[in-house]
Scaffold this motif. Structure first.
Motif, mmCIF file in Angstrom:
data_model
loop_
_atom_site.group_PDB
_atom_site.id
_atom_site.type_symbol
_atom_site.label_atom_id
_atom_site.label_comp_id
_atom_site.label_asym_id
_atom_site.label_seq_id
_atom_site.Cartn_x
_atom_site.Cartn_y
_atom_site.Cartn_z
ATOM 1 N N GLY A 1 60.725 22.254 12.932
ATOM 2 C CA GLY A 1 60.408 23.440 12.947
ATOM 3 C C GLY A 1 59.583 24.069 12.056
ATOM 4 O O GLY A 1 58.724 23.149 11.565
ATOM 5 N N THR A 2 59.437 25.182 11.989
ATOM 6 C CA THR A 2 58.270 25.935 11.177
ATOM 7 C C THR A 2 59.013 26.820 10.045
ATOM 8 O O THR A 2 59.850 27.253 10.458
ATOM 9 C CB THR A 2 57.261 26.605 12.218
ATOM 10 N N LEU A 3 58.393 26.727 8.826
ATOM 11 C CA LEU A 3 59.015 27.653 7.722
ATOM 12 C C LEU A 3 57.669 28.479 7.584
ATOM 13 O O LEU A 3 56.695 28.074 7.243
ATOM 14 C CB LEU A 3 59.147 26.797 6.695
ATOM 15 N N THR A 4 57.969 29.941 7.752
ATOM 16 C CA THR A 4 57.023 30.977 7.843
ATOM 17 C C THR A 4 57.184 31.851 6.437
ATOM 18 O O THR A 4 58.210 32.432 6.505
ATOM 19 C CB THR A 4 56.803 31.776 9.087
ATOM 20 N N TYR A 5 56.317 32.090 5.604
ATOM 21 C CA TYR A 5 56.440 32.986 4.631
ATOM 22 C C TYR A 5 55.685 34.419 5.006
ATOM 23 O O TYR A 5 54.408 34.322 5.360
ATOM 24 C CB TYR A 5 55.898 32.105 3.230
ATOM 25 N N ALA A 6 56.154 35.531 4.897
ATOM 26 C CA ALA A 6 55.355 36.511 4.894
ATOM 27 C C ALA A 6 55.127 36.966 3.552
ATOM 28 O O ALA A 6 55.903 37.376 2.538
ATOM 29 C CB ALA A 6 56.284 37.809 5.469
ATOM 30 N N ILE A 7 53.804 36.621 3.029
ATOM 31 C CA ILE A 7 53.326 36.790 1.912
ATOM 32 C C ILE A 7 52.732 38.105 1.187
ATOM 33 O O ILE A 7 51.994 38.615 2.289
ATOM 34 C CB ILE A 7 52.512 35.649 1.196
ATOM 35 N N ASN A 8 52.471 38.268 0.140
ATOM 36 C CA ASN A 8 51.841 39.796 -0.395
ATOM 37 C C ASN A 8 50.626 39.331 -0.973
ATOM 38 O O ASN A 8 49.801 40.086 -1.237
ATOM 39 C CB ASN A 8 52.947 40.545 -1.081
ATOM 40 N N SER A 9 50.656 38.037 -1.419
ATOM 41 C CA SER A 9 49.239 37.710 -2.512
ATOM 42 C C SER A 9 49.193 36.257 -2.135
ATOM 43 O O SER A 9 50.096 35.473 -1.977
ATOM 44 C CB SER A 9 49.718 38.123 -3.851
ATOM 45 N N PRO A 10 48.051 35.700 -2.389
ATOM 46 C CA PRO A 10 47.592 34.374 -2.087
ATOM 47 C C PRO A 10 48.533 33.505 -3.190
ATOM 48 O O PRO A 10 48.847 33.826 -4.303
ATOM 49 C CB PRO A 10 46.157 34.301 -2.638
ATOM 50 N N ILE A 11 48.749 32.131 -2.486
ATOM 51 C CA ILE A 11 49.384 31.199 -3.310
ATOM 52 C C ILE A 11 48.585 30.272 -3.853
ATOM 53 O O ILE A 11 47.310 29.796 -3.331
ATOM 54 C CB ILE A 11 50.261 30.363 -2.289
ATOM 55 N N SER A 12 48.694 30.282 -5.410
ATOM 56 C CA SER A 12 47.802 29.324 -6.103
ATOM 57 C C SER A 12 47.923 27.849 -5.919
ATOM 58 O O SER A 12 48.755 27.405 -5.440
ATOM 59 C CB SER A 12 47.949 29.509 -7.613
ATOM 60 N N ILE A 13 47.022 27.153 -6.242
ATOM 61 C CA ILE A 13 46.973 25.709 -5.766
ATOM 62 C C ILE A 13 48.079 24.927 -6.629
ATOM 63 O O ILE A 13 48.836 24.240 -5.976
ATOM 64 C CB ILE A 13 45.741 25.004 -6.489
ATOM 65 N N THR A 14 48.367 25.460 -7.761
ATOM 66 C CA THR A 14 49.367 25.007 -8.504
ATOM 67 C C THR A 14 50.568 25.055 -7.827
ATOM 68 O O THR A 14 51.703 24.341 -7.685
ATOM 69 C CB THR A 14 49.420 25.402 -10.048
ATOM 70 N N ASN A 15 51.086 26.231 -7.584
ATOM 71 C CA ASN A 15 52.019 26.655 -7.074
ATOM 72 C C ASN A 15 52.398 26.002 -5.448
ATOM 73 O O ASN A 15 53.232 25.909 -5.185
ATOM 74 C CB ASN A 15 52.304 28.387 -6.951
ATOM 75 N N HIS A 16 51.123 25.975 -4.687
ATOM 76 C CA HIS A 16 51.401 25.221 -3.694
ATOM 77 C C HIS A 16 51.988 23.774 -3.710
ATOM 78 O O HIS A 16 52.548 23.574 -2.785
ATOM 79 C CB HIS A 16 49.993 25.367 -2.729
ATOM 80 N N LYS A 17 51.472 23.092 -4.623
ATOM 81 C CA LYS A 17 51.785 21.885 -4.890
ATOM 82 C C LYS A 17 53.475 21.955 -5.250
ATOM 83 O O LYS A 17 54.147 21.073 -4.777
ATOM 84 C CB LYS A 17 51.296 21.328 -6.212
ATOM 85 N N ILE A 18 53.914 22.697 -5.975
ATOM 86 C CA ILE A 18 55.450 23.049 -6.416
ATOM 87 C C ILE A 18 56.040 23.125 -5.091
ATOM 88 O O ILE A 18 56.959 22.681 -4.650
ATOM 89 C CB ILE A 18 55.407 24.244 -7.308
#
Length: 296
Positions: free
Chosen positions: A97-114
């Motif tokens: 399936g798909t996991l969707t985030y309704a984001i308010n600010s961009p995801i940093s590269i470091t946090n994307h890896k986490i």
């Protein structure tokens, strides 16, 4: 959309510890704590609530949603964000399936890896929850028509009665069966009889609202739970069912008709008395075959 595919080596048991960087004991403890919490439930909503609390430490989002073909869920309090970030989840190349985030600010590269590492911890619990929900659906579903079965009806009727009492709304129940269905089975065989039941179930779907709940008890016995009901809405439903039967080629070919009985819940009702009153109305109609339903 990014795809995360967790591939397991079938010769080696899956080991969650391999997901962790052994050099960071604090990070390991946090991930192990999350993995442990995710094993405590098979409810998708609860899983997303647990996961959202951890993911919120690394992503600024206002909503978290999971979607599969016939299954959807959302973390508590989810609402739209400025943008959406979608992750496709796979296990051994099988789409989950798909996991969707309704984001308010961009995801940093470091946090994307986490976040990617956290998703690996979520895949197996989500897979287990999907299997659990499918098993529940099968247990509550009539295998021929796809409508709810008697067990599901009993559960839904109890829930609907409590809801109607709380909301002070009107609850209607409709029961029905096909006229001379045994003659169709005897004359044309059970395969044709099954086709008739399937098409009649489709006629019911076409004639009811999305909020109405449809059930087949077995044989040619059906029931509908109608919330926020009225005499007008039930009479409209009856006319729609009659029209749907007439317009269905297979039902028309075998001259299928149906009888319906219905009633409304009153304050003194329990599940048994409410159902029996509608069933008695059905029996009365079948004996007398009146053209207009009497509401009791």
């Amino acid at each position: 959309m990014q795809t995360l595919n967790l591939v397991e080596n079938t010769r080696v048991d899956f080991n969650a510890f391999k997901l962790f960087d052994t050099r960071d004991h604090k990070d390991n403890y946090r991930k192990l704590a999350l993995a442990e919490q995710l094993q405590t439930t098979l409810e998708l909503d609860h899983l997303l609530n647990i996961f959202a609390m951890e993911a919120a430490k690394f992503v600024d989002f206002s909503g978290l949603y999971f979607k599969q073909t016939n299954i959807s869920s959302a973390a508590r309090g989810s609402k739209a964000g400025k943008k959406e970030r979608i992750f496709e989840l796979k296990l051994n190349n099988r789409y989950l399936g798909t996991l969707t985030y309704a984001i308010n600010s961009p995801i940093s590269i470091t946090n994307h890896k986490i976040l990617t590492q956290l998703h690996k911890l979520l895949i197996h619990p989500i897979n287990n929850a999907i299997k659990y929900q499918k098993a529940l659906r099968i247990a509550l579903e009539d295998s021929l028509t796809g409508l709810g079965n008697r067990r599901h009806f009993d559960q839904q009727l109890k829930r609907a009665m409590h809801h109607a009492n709380r909301q002070k709304s009107r609850l209607g129940i409709v029961v029905g069966d096909l006229n001379k269905f045994k003659a169709i089975n005897d004359s044309y065989g059970h395969n044709i009889g099954d086709d008739v039941l399937i098409e009649f179930a489709n006629a019911l779907r076409m004639s009811t609202r999305d909020s109405d709940s449809l059930f087949r008890f077995g044989g040619d016995e059906f029931a509908i739970i109608v919330e926020d009901a009225s005499e007008k809405s039930l009479h409209i439903m009856e006319r729609r069912i009659e029209n749907a039967i007439q317009e269905n080629a297979l039902l028309h070919k075998y001259k299928v008709g149906c009888s319906l009985g219905y009633t409304f819940m009153n304050r003194a009702d329990n599940e048994k008395s409410l159902f029996e009153r509608a069933d008695n109305m059905l029996y009365s109609r079948k004996m007398n075959m009146p053209r207009v339903l009497t509401v009791v």
